[in-house]
Design a protein around this motif. Structure first.
Motif, PDB file in Angstrom:
ATOM      1  N   SER A  11      29.260  27.660  44.449  1.00 52.53           N
ATOM      2  CA  SER A  11      28.059  27.594  44.157  1.00 52.53           C
ATOM      3  C   SER A  11      27.729  28.145  42.277  1.00 52.53           C
ATOM      4  O   SER A  11      27.139  28.262  41.738  1.00 52.53           O
ATOM      5  CB  SER A  11      26.752  27.581  44.500  1.00 52.53           C
ATOM      6  OG  SER A  11      26.557  29.343  44.740  1.00 52.53           O
ATOM      7  N   ALA A  59      25.766  26.282  54.490  1.00 57.32           N
ATOM      8  CA  ALA A  59      26.083  26.579  55.457  1.00 57.32           C
ATOM      9  C   ALA A  59      26.441  27.955  55.745  1.00 57.32           C
ATOM     10  O   ALA A  59      27.039  27.837  54.757  1.00 57.32           O
ATOM     11  CB  ALA A  59      27.362  25.683  55.749  1.00 57.32           C
ATOM     12  N   GLY A  89      33.078  35.667  49.299  1.00 58.14           N
ATOM     13  CA  GLY A  89      32.997  36.559  49.224  1.00 58.14           C
ATOM     14  C   GLY A  89      31.720  37.717  48.903  1.00 58.14           C
ATOM     15  O   GLY A  89      31.355  37.209  48.535  1.00 58.14           O
ATOM     16  N   PHE A 184      39.563  41.784  37.618  1.00 57.07           N
ATOM     17  CA  PHE A 184      38.802  41.671  37.062  1.00 57.07           C
ATOM     18  C   PHE A 184      38.485  40.621  36.785  1.00 57.07           C
ATOM     19  O   PHE A 184      38.608  40.259  35.616  1.00 57.07           O
ATOM     20  CB  PHE A 184      38.217  43.048  36.938  1.00 57.07           C
ATOM     21  CG  PHE A 184      38.165  44.493  37.141  1.00 57.07           C
ATOM     22  CD1 PHE A 184      37.889  44.975  38.283  1.00 57.07           C
ATOM     23  CD2 PHE A 184      38.923  45.552  36.409  1.00 57.07           C
ATOM     24  CE1 PHE A 184      38.905  46.364  38.448  1.00 57.07           C
ATOM     25  CE2 PHE A 184      39.816  46.753  37.175  1.00 57.07           C
ATOM     26  CZ  PHE A 184      39.419  46.551  38.221  1.00 57.07           C
ATOM     27  N   ILE A 185      37.053  39.842  36.882  1.00 55.54           N
ATOM     28  CA  ILE A 185      36.873  38.387  37.097  1.00 55.54           C
ATOM     29  C   ILE A 185      35.838  38.093  36.124  1.00 55.54           C
ATOM     30  O   ILE A 185      34.471  39.051  37.067  1.00 55.54           O
ATOM     31  CB  ILE A 185      37.222  37.279  37.734  1.00 55.54           C
ATOM     32  CG1 ILE A 185      38.619  37.168  38.395  1.00 55.54           C
ATOM     33  CG2 ILE A 185      36.346  35.805  37.287  1.00 55.54           C
ATOM     34  CD1 ILE A 185      40.150  37.315  37.497  1.00 55.54           C
TER      35      ILE A 185
END
Ligand code: NAP
Length: 243
Positions: A11, A59, A89, A184-185
């Protein structure tokens, strides 16, 4: 070829970017999410507006019954699931180990590793002799994330082991399993850790001197899933600007 992909936790962030890219590449896409229905719907709307095919399914993928429902729903709508991106995650507030309670540790493991196992199992039970899985790990698997979230880091270490073992089990069946380790995003995950600007703060420590974009991780995932990576299995690619 009817390519059908489930992306867990899509999402927002890396999952959403991967969903958009794979839809552009002709996959029929299931956008899985936990709680933000409107965000998942927005990803689907973007897919449809660009001429792709996709729908979303709520879900909690840390629950076996929900994973079964997810796979059955997608199979009924699009046919056999041929590709899987285990992307979900979670992490919680940065803390030293002495401050982390076991309930939190268990939740991180259930979502970050348990869901990868459950989704991989559901995938394999239904798979034929073609397909691919990509597991999203983290450079935390190598650094251990001391004083931040060793629970999260440990879960990602386990993800890398899962990738290796699954790849060996499935290689002769024509199903490839690989992983990516983002660094690192720029996503909203860091706000969940209590520091929304974490990537900006740490950017000077990255050899490339900048954080990564979710789209840059999505490109690596898409390549590993694709037939162009036909002789690649059991590999994990660092997508971390040199870290
Ligand atoms: P994110 O922005 O925090 O998005 C997490 C997604 O997971 C959301 O779509 C969320 O859905 C969903 N989710 C959470 N729990 C779920 C559950 N139990 N069942 C189903 N969906 C669930 O994450 P991200 O930063 O894009 O990270 C994606 C992956 O990359 C994760 O595996 C993360 O560990 C890894 N990674 C990220 C970074 C980084 O710097 N961002 C670095 C290394 C690795 P709702 O919003 O609907 O609840």
């Amino acid at each position: 070829m009817n390519k059908v992909v489930i992306i867990t936790g899509a999402s927002r962030g890396i999952g959403a970017a991967t969903a958009l890219l794979l839809a552009q590449q002709g996959y029929r896409v299931c956008v899985n999410y936990l709680s933000h229905c409107e965000r998942a719907e927005a990803v689907v709307q973007q897919i449809l507006a660009a001429g792709g095919e996709g729908f979303c399914v709520q879900a909690d993928v840390s629950q076996e019954a929900e994973v079964e429902r997810l796979f059955e729903t997608v199979t009924q709508r699009y046919g056999q699931v041929t590709h899987l991106v285990n992307n979900v995650g979670v992490l919680f507030t940065q803390a030293a180990t002495s401050e982390i309670d076991y309930q939190r540790f268990e939740r991180v493991m259930a979502v970050n590793v348990g869901s990868y196992f459950l989704c991989a199992k559901a995938f394999v039970q239904r798979a034929s002799d073609y397909g691919a899985i990509v597991n999203v790990s983290s450079t935390a698997a190598k650094t251990g994330s001391p004083f931040e979230y060793i629970d999260y880091a440990a879960s990602k270490g386990a993800v890398d082991s899962l990738t290796k073992g699954l790849a060996m089990e499935l290689a002769a069946r024509g199903i490839r399993v690989n992983g990516v380790r983002p660094g690192f995003i720029y996503t909203e995950m860091h706000a969940d850790g209590g520091e929304p600007d974490r990537v900006k703060r740490l950017a000077p420590q990255i050899p490339m001197q900048r954080g990564g974009a979710p789209e840059e991780v999505a490109q690596s995932i898409a390549w590993l899933l694709s037939d162009e990576a036909s002789y690649v299995t059991g590999s994990v690619i660092d997508v971390a600007g040199g870290r």
